[in-house]
Design an enzyme around this catalytic site. Structure first.
Site, PDB file in Angstrom:
ATOM      1  N   GLY A   1       0.808  -1.216   0.000  1.00 50.90           N
ATOM      2  CA  GLY A   1       0.000   0.000   0.000  1.00 50.90           C
ATOM      3  C   GLY A   1       0.842   1.268   0.000  1.00 50.90           C
ATOM      4  O   GLY A   1       1.924   1.336  -0.594  1.00 50.90           O
ATOM      5  N   SER A   2       0.369   2.265   0.726  1.00 49.59           N
ATOM      6  CA  SER A   2       0.961   3.604   0.652  1.00 49.59           C
ATOM      7  C   SER A   2       2.356   3.701   1.260  1.00 49.59           C
ATOM      8  O   SER A   2       3.013   4.745   1.115  1.00 49.59           O
ATOM      9  CB  SER A   2       0.036   4.610   1.340  1.00 49.59           C
ATOM     10  N   THR A   3       2.828   2.667   1.934  1.00 47.90           N
ATOM     11  CA  THR A   3       4.162   2.747   2.537  1.00 47.90           C
ATOM     12  C   THR A   3       5.269   2.834   1.479  1.00 47.90           C
ATOM     13  O   THR A   3       6.396   3.202   1.807  1.00 47.90           O
ATOM     14  CB  THR A   3       4.431   1.521   3.435  1.00 47.90           C
TER      15      THR A   3
ATOM     16  N   LYS B   1       4.991   4.812  -1.237  1.00 44.76           N
ATOM     17  CA  LYS B   1       4.896   6.102  -1.929  1.00 44.76           C
ATOM     18  C   LYS B   1       6.158   6.956  -1.792  1.00 44.76           C
ATOM     19  O   LYS B   1       6.532   7.672  -2.740  1.00 44.76           O
ATOM     20  CB  LYS B   1       3.662   6.868  -1.439  1.00 44.76           C
TER      21      LYS B   1
ATOM     22  N   SER C   1      -1.661  11.180   1.652  1.00 44.57           N
ATOM     23  CA  SER C   1      -1.596   9.838   1.060  1.00 44.57           C
ATOM     24  C   SER C   1      -2.463   9.765  -0.197  1.00 44.57           C
ATOM     25  O   SER C   1      -3.286   8.861  -0.357  1.00 44.57           O
ATOM     26  CB  SER C   1      -2.036   8.772   2.072  1.00 44.57           C
TER      27      SER C   1
END
Length: 574
Positions: free
Chosen positions: A291-293, A295, A346
């Protein structure tokens, strides 16, 4: 006629006597030959029927943490075995033997009846020396004992996923015990004994070969941090009703793993009712979409191309965008955002537009360089490499989803390793479960200036209002990090509607990063499921304790100003 017959009998009798004499002479000569000329043969045959070599167990090496605290030690135990041929002659003693062994008389009798023609069978293993002596004191014919070693794990369930365990034969079956079994096991010795025809030892002989103890291993794990991480992760599972979880802490400078815990766990000292699912070292075996980790790494790739600057702005309105048959949405509408704002909010739309502008190539190269899709090199049994796709032609949807953490899979250890590189001036050093104190090798993942810029953005995510990681703050320290939430893949295809993994990955203190940590909670079912809500607080509590235990100087203490009246009028102190 009679005379001829008598002479014939005498001739045959003489022939028999001659043959008999030759046989006696041959036997006599063989006896003389064996006793005089070939003594070694008789000696060897005699020894083969009376001299035996029994093994001397080797003491398995000790496993300790980085401060010398024992995590796996070997203790002597007594193993009782029986000679079935001897025991069948004393059936009246079987019930007494069963009582002494704490076994069912009926089951023991069945075993002994089945083994009546065997010279060896185990009666009980792993008894304390006192228990073994108590049984031997009964002097039951056919019962013998030998010394073995049994593994004991002082830290119990807290370190079991790292240390592993051995089986009843003292052979490593999980974790470090398995990975370094040959080094830890040592080499058994041999002792010569004299046995009678029933196999009973009548006299001890000399030691033919001394046992060589196994080598010791000093892990990089710090048990103070391990206990802290174990407690906080366990409490988080209870608080949020999560199915499982993992937490990993890495020394940014050396690459040493300081803590690695998983839930659920098990007690390696008592595995009678062990759930196989609890044995998994999820931090290294469970691969998930991060997921967003990830980015921050997409941002780093964009900065590396030179096409984007920290103050570049992306318009994320109206909060959704269409790519083919896929729709990308943001949880919160951010409007026009710079790169820091994209991480704070995010924004999937913002990061997707950046990736579509620079193309999938730089993003993929950055993630590959950070270690995604590759084994970490720890040599841990069952470790997974995860998946980093490499399409020949990337379509828009594949490019966008890669940028915000879908379509690839990583482990918690890989994610912690990547964040450690961010805190190490963009340099990735190999991970280690062994204490080494200094980095060995490594490569540059990104330009140091870019790494510092991304850390500055991650600090805003945690420290500034409106960031998704404010619950990860640590009083007195600058902290940077990124939360993430990902839907779980359904067994029937696609994604589930109500099952999530929640993440938080970060570093501290940002003025001179020392620790990178990752928290993963699997399927939180109460109190929320967003990573910033459930995983970030766990990160904050663990990092706060770790920084203090490691005596790391605070870098974010509030400034206390002295008033003019105090300094000039009263001369007091604040």
């Amino acid at each position: 006629m009679i005379g001829l017959f008598g002479k014939h009998l005498v001739g045959r009798f003489g022939l028999v006597l001659a043959l008999f004499a030759l046989m006696v002479a041959a036997v006599a000569w063989r006896i003389i030959d064996l006793h005089v000329f070939e003594q070694d043969f008789l000696q060897h045959q005699g020894d083969a029927r009376s001299v035996r070599h029994i093994p001397i167990p080797a003491h398995r090496g000790v496993i300790t943490d980085r401060h010398g605290e024992p995590l796996a030690v070997s203790t002597p135990v007594s193993t009782l075995w029986g000679n079935g041929r001897e025991l069948k002659e004393v059936p009246e003693r079987w019930s007494q033997l069963a009582q002494a062994l704490g076994q069912s008389p009926q089951r023991l009798a069945e075993r002994l009846e089945k083994s009546a023609d065997r010279d060896f069978l185990y009666l009980a293993r792993g008894l304390t020396p006192e228990q073994g002596e108590a049984v031997m004191a009964l002097k039951i014919p056919g019962v013998y004992h030998m010394e073995e070693f049994r593994r004991f794990y002082p830290a119990g369930e807290v370190a079991t996923h790292v240390v592993g365990f051995t089986d009843v034969d003292d052979v490593g079956r999980e974790g470090i015990e398995l990975a370094f079994n040959e080094w830890l096991a040592g080499v058994p010795g041999q002792r010569q004994v004299i046995k009678d025809r029933r196999g009973r030892v009548v006299r001890d002989g000399d030691v033919v070969r001394n046992a060589k103890p196994g080598g010791n291993i000093e892990l990089s794990i710090d048990m103070r941090l391990q206990y802290l991480a174990h407690r906080e992760l366990r409490n988080a599972l209870h608080e949020f009703g999560a199915r499982a979880g993992s937490l990993v802490m890495v020394d940014v400078k050396s690459g040493e793993i300081l803590a690695m815990v998983n839930q659920p766990t098990y007690n390696p000292n008592n595995r009678k009712q062990l759930d196989p699912a609890a044995m998994r070292n999820r931090a290294m075996i469970d691969a998930f979409e991060p997921g967003s980790t990830v980015k921050p790494f997409t941002i780093a790739a964009a900065l590396g191309t030179g096409r984007w600057q920290p103050d570049s702005v992306v318009d994320t309105t109206p909060g959704w965008m269409r790519l083919g048959r896929y729709t990308i949405r943001d949880v919160s509408r951010g409007g026009k955002l710079d790169l820091t704002g994209i991480l704070k909010k995010s924004s999937n739309i913002g990061i997707s537009k950046i990736a579509l502008d620079i193309g999938a190539g730089p993003v993929h190269a950055m993630m590959r360089s950070a270690g995604f899709g590759e084994i970490t090199g720890l040599g841990f049994p069952g470790e997974r490499a995860g998946v980093l796709p490499n399409h020949r032609i990337w379509n828009e949807a594949e490019t966008a989803t890669l940028a915000y953490g879908y379509g690839l899979s990583v482990t918690a250890v890989q994610l912690a390793h990547a964040y450690a590189a961010l805190g190490n001036e963009g340099r990735s050093v190999p991970l280690s479960l062994m204490r080494r104190g200094r980095p060995e090798g490594g490569h540059q993942v990104m330009d140091p200036a870019i790494a510092r810029e991304v850390l500055h953005m991650l600090r805003a995510v945690v420290e500034e209002p409106g960031g998704g990681g404010t619950r990860a703050q640590v009083p007195g320290y600058q902290v940077g990090g990124k939360s993430g939430t990902a839907k779980k893949v359904s067994s029937s295809g696609g994604y589930t509607d109500d099952a999530y993994r929640s993440f938080f990955a970060g570093l501290a203190p940002l003025s001179n990063p020392r620790i990178a940590a990752v928290v993963v909670l699997d399927e939180p079912s109460k109190g929320g499921y967003y990573g910033g809500l459930v995983s970030a607080p766990v990160f904050g509590r663990v990092m706060a304790g770790a920084l203090r235990l490691m005596n790391i100087t605070p870098d974010n203490l509030p400034t206390v100003e002295r008033t003019a009246g105090t300094s000039a009028g009263k001369g007091g102190r604040i």
